[in-house]
Design a protein around this motif. Sequence first.
Motif, mmCIF file in Angstrom:
data_model
loop_
_atom_site.group_PDB
_atom_site.id
_atom_site.type_symbol
_atom_site.label_atom_id
_atom_site.label_comp_id
_atom_site.label_asym_id
_atom_site.label_seq_id
_atom_site.Cartn_x
_atom_site.Cartn_y
_atom_site.Cartn_z
ATOM 1 N N UNK A 1 23.256 79.824 -58.137
ATOM 2 C CA UNK A 1 21.913 80.378 -57.912
ATOM 3 C C UNK A 1 20.956 79.937 -59.011
ATOM 4 N N UNK A 2 21.423 79.952 -60.264
ATOM 5 C CA UNK A 2 20.585 79.508 -61.381
ATOM 6 C C UNK A 2 20.196 78.049 -61.202
ATOM 7 N N UNK A 3 21.190 77.196 -60.917
ATOM 8 C CA UNK A 3 20.914 75.763 -60.767
ATOM 9 C C UNK A 3 19.966 75.510 -59.603
ATOM 10 N N UNK A 4 20.199 76.187 -58.483
ATOM 11 C CA UNK A 4 19.347 76.011 -57.302
ATOM 12 C C UNK A 4 17.913 76.445 -57.602
ATOM 13 N N UNK A 5 17.761 77.589 -58.240
ATOM 14 C CA UNK A 5 16.422 78.105 -58.536
ATOM 15 C C UNK A 5 15.690 77.204 -59.521
ATOM 16 N N UNK A 6 16.381 76.736 -60.538
ATOM 17 C CA UNK A 6 15.746 75.854 -61.513
ATOM 18 C C UNK A 6 15.312 74.542 -60.867
ATOM 19 N N UNK A 7 16.158 73.992 -60.015
ATOM 20 C CA UNK A 7 15.793 72.736 -59.345
ATOM 21 C C UNK A 7 14.609 72.947 -58.400
ATOM 22 N N UNK A 8 14.592 74.078 -57.711
ATOM 23 C CA UNK A 8 13.461 74.370 -56.831
ATOM 24 C C UNK A 8 12.160 74.511 -57.614
ATOM 25 N N UNK A 9 12.286 74.900 -58.879
ATOM 26 C CA UNK A 9 11.114 75.059 -59.729
ATOM 27 C C UNK A 9 10.871 73.850 -60.622
ATOM 28 N N UNK A 10 11.529 72.723 -60.297
ATOM 29 C CA UNK A 10 11.158 71.471 -60.913
ATOM 30 C C UNK A 10 11.979 70.971 -62.062
ATOM 31 N N UNK A 11 13.111 71.625 -62.373
ATOM 32 C CA UNK A 11 13.903 71.188 -63.513
ATOM 33 C C UNK A 11 15.089 70.341 -63.083
ATOM 34 N N UNK A 12 15.441 69.356 -63.898
ATOM 35 C CA UNK A 12 16.708 68.647 -63.748
ATOM 36 C C UNK A 12 17.776 69.515 -64.402
ATOM 37 N N UNK A 13 18.904 69.732 -63.725
ATOM 38 C CA UNK A 13 19.881 70.712 -64.191
ATOM 39 C C UNK A 13 21.293 70.142 -64.182
ATOM 40 N N UNK A 14 21.991 70.276 -65.318
ATOM 41 C CA UNK A 14 23.425 70.041 -65.399
ATOM 42 C C UNK A 14 24.096 71.402 -65.560
ATOM 43 N N UNK A 15 25.360 71.518 -65.175
ATOM 44 C CA UNK A 15 26.047 72.801 -65.241
ATOM 45 C C UNK A 15 27.411 72.680 -65.911
ATOM 46 N N UNK A 16 27.882 73.815 -66.445
ATOM 47 C CA UNK A 16 29.225 73.909 -67.019
ATOM 48 C C UNK A 16 29.717 75.330 -66.789
#
Length: 230
Positions: free
Chosen positions: A29-44
């Motif tokens: 959910x965090x990654x999806x929301x950040x990407x929808x708001x314009x951020x490039x996101x990596x996860x761990x």
Amino acid sequence: MDGQTRACRQARKPMRILAVEDQPDLLRTIAKTLRENGYAVDTARDGRDGLEKARSVDYDLVLLDVMLPELDGWEVLRQLRKEKKTPVLMLTARDAVPDRVKGLNSGADDYQTKPFEFDELLARINALIRRAAGQAEPNLRIQDLEIDTAGKRVFKNGAEVTLTAREYSLLEFLALRRGQVVTRTMLYDHLLDEEDDSLSNLMDVYVASIRRKLGAELIVTRRGLGYLIE
């Protein structure tokens, strides 16, 4: 959020963030929301993997959960601070004052308790990234150009100019580092996430497009070095 707003937000990727969280649903959910708001996101999903990624990539911000397998958030933060000053926003269900104080005294830049509203989280992220770049105000002004980093909009002589995702991300990145030469490697490291696969000359294409829309003199090329906004 309507379709037009969602498309506009998805079209603009200003900065690269690492999200370290062991709860799979929350991390997605965090990654999806950040990407929808314009951020490039990596996860761990554990502290060891998060620390390895945070060490190997110059992220603009790290979202770091406290309770993690392998290494907890405190240890990840302690080891990361030996090497980097990357802004770190701690995420935790612990709301006690001693925990908040420990996080800030350990080198965290801000502290967000769970559960949280994403509007608040996004506001904290925006503020931390601006602060790290030495820009307290959300609006950047360069001659007749105004960049609204909160709304992700660009205006020239008061009229809004539409930029694509990568055009906006490139412009904001250079504007936040005005007067500094930014290499192509830096641009790729900060503006693309681990899911991206782009051509090596892509930044040149975006620079040319920005110049057509905002003026040929805005972005200066330093041959063999990179780009800058003077």
